[in-house]
Design a protein around this motif. Structure first.
Motif, short mmCIF file in Angstrom:
data_model
loop_
_atom_site.label_atom_id
_atom_site.label_comp_id
_atom_site.label_asym_id
_atom_site.label_seq_id
_atom_site.Cartn_x
_atom_site.Cartn_y
_atom_site.Cartn_z
N GLN B 17 17.19 -48.40 -73.27
CA GLN B 17 17.04 -47.33 -74.26
C GLN B 17 17.72 -46.05 -73.78
OE1 GLN B 17 12.80 -46.91 -74.81
NE2 GLN B 17 12.78 -48.35 -76.53
N ASN B 18 18.29 -45.33 -74.73
CA ASN B 18 18.75 -43.98 -74.44
C ASN B 18 17.58 -43.01 -74.55
OD1 ASN B 18 21.26 -45.16 -74.38
ND2 ASN B 18 22.04 -44.11 -76.19
N VAL B 19 17.65 -41.92 -73.79
CA VAL B 19 16.61 -40.90 -73.88
C VAL B 19 17.25 -39.53 -73.68
CG1 VAL B 19 16.07 -41.03 -71.42
CG2 VAL B 19 14.35 -40.21 -73.03
N THR B 20 16.74 -38.54 -74.41
CA THR B 20 17.30 -37.18 -74.32
C THR B 20 16.29 -36.22 -73.72
OG1 THR B 20 18.78 -37.54 -76.20
CG2 THR B 20 18.28 -35.26 -75.61
N LEU B 21 16.75 -35.48 -72.71
CA LEU B 21 15.93 -34.47 -72.06
C LEU B 21 16.34 -33.10 -72.60
CD1 LEU B 21 15.89 -36.98 -70.18
CD2 LEU B 21 15.79 -35.41 -68.25
N SER B 22 15.35 -32.30 -72.91
CA SER B 22 15.61 -31.00 -73.52
C SER B 22 15.65 -29.90 -72.47
CB SER B 22 14.52 -30.69 -74.54
OG SER B 22 14.62 -29.36 -75.00
N CYS B 23 16.55 -28.93 -72.67
CA CYS B 23 16.63 -27.75 -71.83
C CYS B 23 16.99 -26.56 -72.70
CB CYS B 23 17.66 -27.91 -70.72
SG CYS B 23 17.82 -26.43 -69.68
N GLU B 24 16.10 -25.57 -72.72
CA GLU B 24 16.31 -24.35 -73.50
C GLU B 24 16.13 -23.14 -72.60
OE1 GLU B 24 16.75 -24.21 -77.00
OE2 GLU B 24 16.83 -26.40 -77.14
N GLN B 25 17.02 -22.14 -72.76
CA GLN B 25 16.87 -20.91 -71.99
C GLN B 25 16.97 -19.69 -72.91
OE1 GLN B 25 19.58 -18.58 -71.23
NE2 GLN B 25 21.42 -19.80 -71.70
N ASN B 26 16.15 -18.68 -72.62
CA ASN B 26 16.20 -17.44 -73.40
C ASN B 26 16.59 -16.27 -72.51
OD1 ASN B 26 13.91 -17.12 -71.91
ND2 ASN B 26 12.50 -16.92 -73.62
N LEU B 27 17.41 -16.58 -71.50
CA LEU B 27 17.87 -15.56 -70.56
C LEU B 27 19.24 -15.00 -70.93
CD1 LEU B 27 16.88 -17.61 -67.37
CD2 LEU B 27 15.67 -15.61 -68.30
N LYS B 57 32.26 -32.55 -66.25
CA LYS B 57 31.53 -33.52 -65.45
C LYS B 57 31.28 -32.98 -64.06
CE LYS B 57 33.31 -37.63 -67.79
NZ LYS B 57 34.06 -38.91 -67.64
N GLY B 58 30.12 -33.32 -63.54
CA GLY B 58 29.82 -33.02 -62.17
C GLY B 58 30.12 -34.21 -61.29
N ASP B 59 29.35 -34.36 -60.22
CA ASP B 59 29.63 -35.41 -59.25
C ASP B 59 29.13 -36.79 -59.66
OD1 ASP B 59 28.75 -32.89 -56.88
OD2 ASP B 59 30.77 -33.49 -57.50
N ILE B 60 28.14 -36.84 -60.57
CA ILE B 60 27.53 -38.13 -60.92
C ILE B 60 27.34 -38.24 -62.42
CG2 ILE B 60 26.40 -38.49 -58.68
CD1 ILE B 60 23.79 -37.50 -60.06
N ALA B 61 28.40 -38.04 -63.20
CA ALA B 61 28.28 -37.97 -64.66
C ALA B 61 28.18 -39.34 -65.33
CB ALA B 61 29.48 -37.22 -65.22
N GLU B 62 28.54 -40.41 -64.64
CA GLU B 62 28.54 -41.72 -65.28
C GLU B 62 27.16 -42.12 -65.77
OE1 GLU B 62 30.29 -44.78 -62.92
OE2 GLU B 62 29.79 -46.36 -64.34
N GLY B 63 27.09 -42.52 -67.06
CA GLY B 63 25.82 -42.94 -67.65
C GLY B 63 25.04 -41.80 -68.28
N TYR B 64 25.63 -40.61 -68.29
CA TYR B 64 25.00 -39.43 -68.89
C TYR B 64 25.93 -38.81 -69.92
CZ TYR B 64 22.03 -39.63 -64.70
OH TYR B 64 21.18 -40.03 -63.70
N SER B 65 25.35 -38.09 -70.88
CA SER B 65 26.14 -37.29 -71.80
C SER B 65 25.40 -36.00 -72.11
CB SER B 65 26.46 -38.06 -73.09
OG SER B 65 25.26 -38.30 -73.81
N VAL B 66 26.17 -34.97 -72.50
CA VAL B 66 25.57 -33.67 -72.82
C VAL B 66 26.25 -33.09 -74.05
CG1 VAL B 66 24.91 -33.08 -70.45
CG2 VAL B 66 27.18 -32.46 -71.31
N SER B 67 25.65 -32.04 -74.59
CA SER B 67 26.27 -31.25 -75.65
C SER B 67 25.91 -29.80 -75.41
CB SER B 67 25.81 -31.70 -77.03
OG SER B 67 24.41 -31.51 -77.17
N THR B 79 21.87 -42.48 -70.87
CA THR B 79 22.18 -43.66 -71.66
C THR B 79 21.79 -44.94 -70.93
OG1 THR B 79 24.41 -44.09 -70.83
CG2 THR B 79 24.17 -42.34 -72.49
N SER B 80 21.85 -46.03 -71.65
CA SER B 80 21.52 -47.33 -71.06
C SER B 80 22.56 -47.74 -70.01
CB SER B 80 21.43 -48.39 -72.16
OG SER B 80 22.64 -48.45 -72.89
N ALA B 81 23.68 -47.05 -69.97
CA ALA B 81 24.70 -47.35 -68.97
C ALA B 81 24.37 -46.81 -67.59
CB ALA B 81 26.05 -46.78 -69.43
N GLN B 82 23.38 -45.92 -67.52
CA GLN B 82 22.97 -45.38 -66.22
C GLN B 82 22.13 -46.43 -65.52
OE1 GLN B 82 22.00 -43.94 -62.89
NE2 GLN B 82 23.48 -42.77 -64.09
N LYS B 83 22.62 -46.91 -64.39
CA LYS B 83 22.00 -48.08 -63.76
C LYS B 83 20.67 -47.78 -63.08
CE LYS B 83 26.45 -50.35 -62.99
NZ LYS B 83 26.39 -50.86 -64.36
#
Lengths: 115, 114
Positions: B17-27, B57-67, B79-83
């Motif tokens: 399964q894919n899963v999305t983690l939320s990050c919000e900043q008001n700074l 991309k940083g050092d370990i971007a494979e299997g992740y995506s951002v917007s 994503t499910s591609a992250q082992k």
């Protein structure tokens, strides 16, 4: 590319004793240096930073660090620790470039303070 | 109070399964980052963004995506591609490289794959 080595993975210390956490960095150019603290299951909090100027940097909670360019080190010290200083400590480095935002972290040092 | 909010604090995901983690900043910070933390390995950079609609991309971007559609938001999709996705994920932000180069961190999301 810059990198950081924290020389001690675990440091046990008695309450009210001094502590030193060692950090060496590798870079061919000048760098910014940071120490962060992390309490269990929490984010990181900045303890102190070295950007330029005086090589002795004072931070929060009684911590200080000394930048040594010749030895490429940035060791963290506290003269007298408390139980509440039990945490993981991270040294980090970045380049002073307006276009390079990346922080490189060491593996961390776990400090356990005993009564 | 200004700060960085990560949600949820704990997240469980089934394999595949894919899963999305939320990050919000008001700074009002321009730059935002995602780090992964594993025991004994420190923090490793996954992705970072210096401005809206741009990220690298940083050092370990494979299997992740951002917007980065909004300045205050930088969600991370595992994503499910992250082992080996089980880890503690930390979001951070910073304001100005020349005056305040340090990063400020959220409280983290602990992801467990079951």
């Amino acid at each position: 590319a810059q990198s950081v080595t924290q020389l001690d993975s675990q440091v046990p210390v008695f309450e009210e004793a001094p502590v030193e956490l060692r950090c060496n960095y590798s870079s061919s150019v000048s760098v910014y240096l940071f120490w962060y603290v992390q309490y269990p299951n929490q984010g990181l909090q900045l303890l102190l930073k070295y950007l330029s100027g005086s090589t002795l940097v004072k931070g929060i909670n009684g911590f200080e660090a000394e930048f040594n360019k010749s030895q490429t080190s940035f060791h963290l010290r506290k003269p007298s620790v408390h139980i509440s200083d039990t945490a993981e400590y991270f040294c980090a480095v970045s380049l002073p470039s307006p276009r390079d935002y990346k922080l490189s972290f060491g593996a961390g040092t776990t400090v356990t303070v005993r009564a | 109070d200004g700060g960085i909010t990560q949600s949820p604090k704990y997240l469980f995901r089934k394999e595949g399964q894919n899963v999305t983690l939320s990050c919000e900043q008001n700074l009002n910070h321009d730059a935002m980052y995602w780090y992964r933390q594993d025991p004994g390995q420190g923090l490793r950079l996954i992705y970072y963004s210096q401005i809206v609609n741009d990220f690298q991309k940083g050092d370990i971007a494979e299997g992740y995506s951002v917007s980065r559609e909004k300045k205050e938001s930088f969600p991370l999709t595992v994503t499910s591609a992250q082992k080996n996705p089980t880890a503690f994920y930390l979001c951070a932000s910073s304001i100005d490289r020349s005056r305040r180069p340090e990063a400020f961190f959220g409280q983290g999301t602990r992801l467990t794959v079951v």
